[in-house]
Every structure is written in C-alpha cells, then in structure tokens.
Design an enzyme around this catalytic site. Structure first.
Site: not given
Ligand code: GLN
Length: 485
Positions: A79, A154, A178
C-alpha cells in the site's frame, strides 16, 4: 496452473525446491499485470520492471544458496502509505506526489530480509481516509469482480491487486476497516492485527491510536506466513507491544471443537442487507457443524462506534497532518507573498476535499471549549466499547459478524454523501476502537459479488482467528476463484 494463480506458500515451495526461478514467477505476474492492470488501476507506482530486474539477480543468488528465506523471490504489493526507501510513497495525495522516502518501514525491512520482491505501490483513498479509493488524488481503482464498482477502501488497490491475480499478497493498513472492508468487497482474506502487534514505523500516520498494518492474501496459510514475518516489538515504534509472537502456522489445520463463537445481536439489525445476513448466519452454522459452539451475545455500546470514531480519527489526523506545511517535504505552492500564505496555499492545493473535511472536524473537536464535549466524550465512549468487547470475551473465544452491511457499491454512488460512505465501516470500526484483531474471509456471493465474514479475536489472539478462518476455508474455499476481467 499458471504461476500467478498460486499462493505465496506454493510459490515459495517451488523456489525452495529450485523447480522454478524467481524470474519465471515475476514474468508470470508481469504478463497478468499487463493484461488486467489497465482495467483495474491498482497501482499508483507499477514496479514490475524493477521486479523483473530484481528477480534476475535473485535467480543468480539462488544457484548457490543453501538456506533460502521464506519469501525469497516471491512478489508482494505494498500500500502506498508504507514507506519504501528510494521508491515514491504518495499516500495517493498530491502533497506527497513526488516524495521519495530515505528509509524503509520496519515491515518492509522485514520483508526484504525474507527475500520478497516488491511489485508495486497500491492505490488508496488519500491518506487512507475513505472506503472506496475514490478519494485518491490520482484515479479510482476498479473492483475486479465488476469494473463499475469500487474495490472498497482505503486499501482498495491492495485488495484489487490480490483479487485480480496481479500480486499473490499485499500489505495494507486498517484504521477503521481499511483492510477488512476492501478484502470483503474483493473476495480475498484481510487481517487487521491487534494494535501493537505490528510495528507502525514507516506507516504514514492517519490516526495513530487506531492505525495498524496488516495483510491481504488468498489463503489463511499465507496470512499466517506473512504475520510470522511482520509481527513483533520494534524499538522504533513505542506503541509496538512486547508480547511473544507465536508461530502462526501452528494454528493451521486444527479442529475447532468447543470454540465458542459469539454472535452479537447489534451487528444483525436493520441496515444489514437480508441476503448478506443469511449468508453470514449460514456460515456460522457451518462452523457449528465443525464443532464450534454459537453463543448469542450483546454489545450495546458498539452502536456508537461510528460517531466516536469520526471524532477521534479526524482529531488525530488533524494533528498528524500538520507536518505537511510545504517546508519539510512534499508539495509547495509555486507563488506566495509570505510564509503564512505559503502554508495555506500549499495545504489548499495539496490536500483533497475529504482530507480537508477531516482536518476541520478534528481541529474543531480538539479546540478549547469543544474538547470536553466532543473529544473527551468520544474517548469515554471508546472505553465503553472496549469494555463491551472484554465482557464478550469472558463468554466467547471469538466474535462473528458480517464485514460490511452490503456488497461493493457502484463507483460514484456515495461520493457526494460522506455520511453514507462512513456507514460502510459500521461493522469494522469498533474493532479498531477496541484495538483487537479482526479478519475478513470470503463466505459467499450476492449477485456475483463477494461477501465477507468478519471474525474478531481477543487481544493478541490472532492465532485463534487463523485457526477458525483456516477451518472455514476448508469448508468453503475461494482461493482459486478468479474474476473474469
Ligand atoms: N473508511 C474509514 C475512514 O474513512 C476507515 C479508513 C481506514 O481504515 N484507513 O476513516
């Protein structure tokens, strides 16, 4: 079978027995990447040429090697919020578009020691804020099962790469879901370890008390292999825990008789798609047939997890992102009349809408006068959520829930409605709030799209998650299911 369809373990065995060379493996992935990557867009930085070069060097080394490390010559995607020395690390943000870190994250150092080959840096929602990769400053990644749909986020790029066979495994990060949510949307396995299990050194910080690096794989065995490599105390990360790391592969192939599985009523309520509910509850019954015991439980404060998360995560983000000021590193605006204007124009041009929204939310909840009403209150709720988990774990060994309320949504469907987007993490955020481990495994399909089953464990008990998940994949194995692309 083509090499790109094989698991890490299978590839590693072929190399250890010297039946295939690293370059043959990377070539197979390169061919697959050339075919499908233009449709998926999983990579911000495609490193497959570099990988071919590295593989050739490894071919030569392999000839005279006696003890061959676990991942020698095996490709893994990373990532793009995990620091890679001399390789651009963008966080899918304009502000870091040309940033080349001078150091490796600890997880990268560990993978290198084990001989892995990096194939690319995967796309994400800018600074890991989002649930669809639509917040990437560069482009949207497509779901390999349906190119009109999001891969989740994400870590959408990592999930899509593994689902499409572009890489056999990938690393991601999980602050509120995410890893698990995109794993569910793309039909692969995603593990978020216990907070502190894996070093965060070199992971670009979003919300430091919630962020954790974890894995995307096609088999649970590969999850165990990667976890053996990346886990452990790191002197460079004071929040990494000084807790023994078991050999996670010893949890594979075990029976699950007597394992108590909690089914929390709060996770099977309105808002959950009825078909997903059936698929997930049937999966629980399959585990019961294997000797597990299902126990109904209640975790009443988890229903406040989203609200508390969207105070705590933006608060920490607003502080962590203060470092992008155009001075230290990253983007700087081209024209400004004084320092103040340089700061504000840099940040205005460098950050996208969602990142700005979070910085504003966070700054607001941390400001004097609002701190007690918002931030402190959210922290109290967080403690209650943690207690809910600990109470549950007095009665059960693991907790079973759906990973997401529905399957992957269409690109564009939720972009203009941040609250709807936030709700796609409703079943995953409480796990980060409590700091406990969670895994998502594929458990079925709804209308041709994958459905994820989430298993949640006691702190530092990833082993039991691996044991139960591995058993489940013996009942329902999706590891060789590849989407038509
Ligand atoms: N979707 C969640 C957010 O927008 C979690 C994102 C994540 O786990 N990095 O914060």
């Amino acid at each position: 079978m083509e090499l790109w369809k094989k698991s890490l373990k299978e590839l590693s065995e072929l190399i250890k027995s010297k039946e295939v060379k690293p370059s043959e493996i990377v070539e197979s992935f390169a061919k697959r990447t050339e075919e499908v990557e233009p449709k998926i867009n999983s990579y911000v930085t495609n490193l497959i040429d570099r990988a071919l070069q590295e593989a050739k060097e490894k071919d030569d080394q392999l000839v005279s090697m006696e003890s061959i490390p676990e991942l020698f010559g095996v490709p893994v995607a990373i990532k793009d919020n995990i620091s890679t020395k001399d390789i651009r690390t963008t966080c899918s943000s304009k502000i870091l578009e040309n940033y080349i870190p001078p150091f490796d994250a600890t997880v990268i150092e560990k993978l290198k020691e084990n001989g892995y080959i990096i194939t690319g840096k995967t796309n994400l929602d800018e600074f890991a804020m989002g649930s669809s990769t639509e917040n990437s400053a560069f482009f949207v990644t497509k779901n390999p099962w349906d190119l009109n749909r999001v891969p989740g986020g994400s870590s959408g790029g990592s999930a899509a790469a593994v689902a499409a066979g572009i890489a056999p495994a990938a690393l991601g990060s999980d602050t509120g879901g995410s890893i698990r949510q995109p794993a569910a949307f793309c039909g692969v396995i995603g593990l978020k370890p216990t907070y502190g299990r894996v070093s965060r050194y070199g992971l670009v910080a979003f919300a430091s008390s919630l962020d954790q690096i974890g894995t995307f794989t096609r088999t649970v065995e590969d999850t165990a292999i990667l976890m053996n490599i990346i886990s452990g105390k790191d002197p460079k990360d004071s929040t990494s825990a000084n807790v023994d790391v078991p050999d996670f592969t010893t949890y594979l192939g075990k029976d699950i008789k007597g394992v108590k599985i909690g089914i929390p009523e709060e996770f099977f309520v309105e808002g959950l798609d009825p078909q997903i509910k059936d698929i997930v509850l049937n999966s629980a019954k399959e585990l019961e047939k294997e000797g597990a015991q299902l126990v109904n439980i209640s975790m009443p404060t988890t229903r406040y997890a989203i609200e508390a998360y969207y105070i705590i995560a933006p608060s920490e983000a607003s502080s962590n992102l203060a470092r992008y000021d155009g001075v230290r590193y990253g983007y700087r605006t081209s024209e400004y009349k004084d320092l103040e204007e340089m700061y504000s124009k840099t940040r205005d041009e460098g950050f996208g809408a969602e990142v700005k929204r979070r910085i504003m939310l966070g700054t607001y909840s941390l400001s004097s006068g609002y701190y007690d009403a918002y931030y402190l209150k959210a922290q109290k709720v967080r403690t209650l959520i943690y207690k809910d988990f600990m109470n549950a774990f007095e009665k059960v060994d693991i907790i079973l829930t759906p990973t997401t309320p529905d399957v992957a949504f269409k690109i564009g469907e939720k972009v203009d409605d941040p609250l709807q987007m936030y709700l796609s993490d409703i079943f995953t955020v409480s796990v980060n709030m409590a700091g406990v481990p969670g895994i998502s495994i594929p458990c079925g399909f709804k209308g041709g799209l994958p459905v994820g089953l989430q298993l949640i464990g006691k702190p530092f008990d990833e082993g039991t998650l691996i044991k139960v998940a591995d058993r489940f994949t013996k009942i329902k194995d999706f590891s060789k299911n590849f989407p038509e692309i």
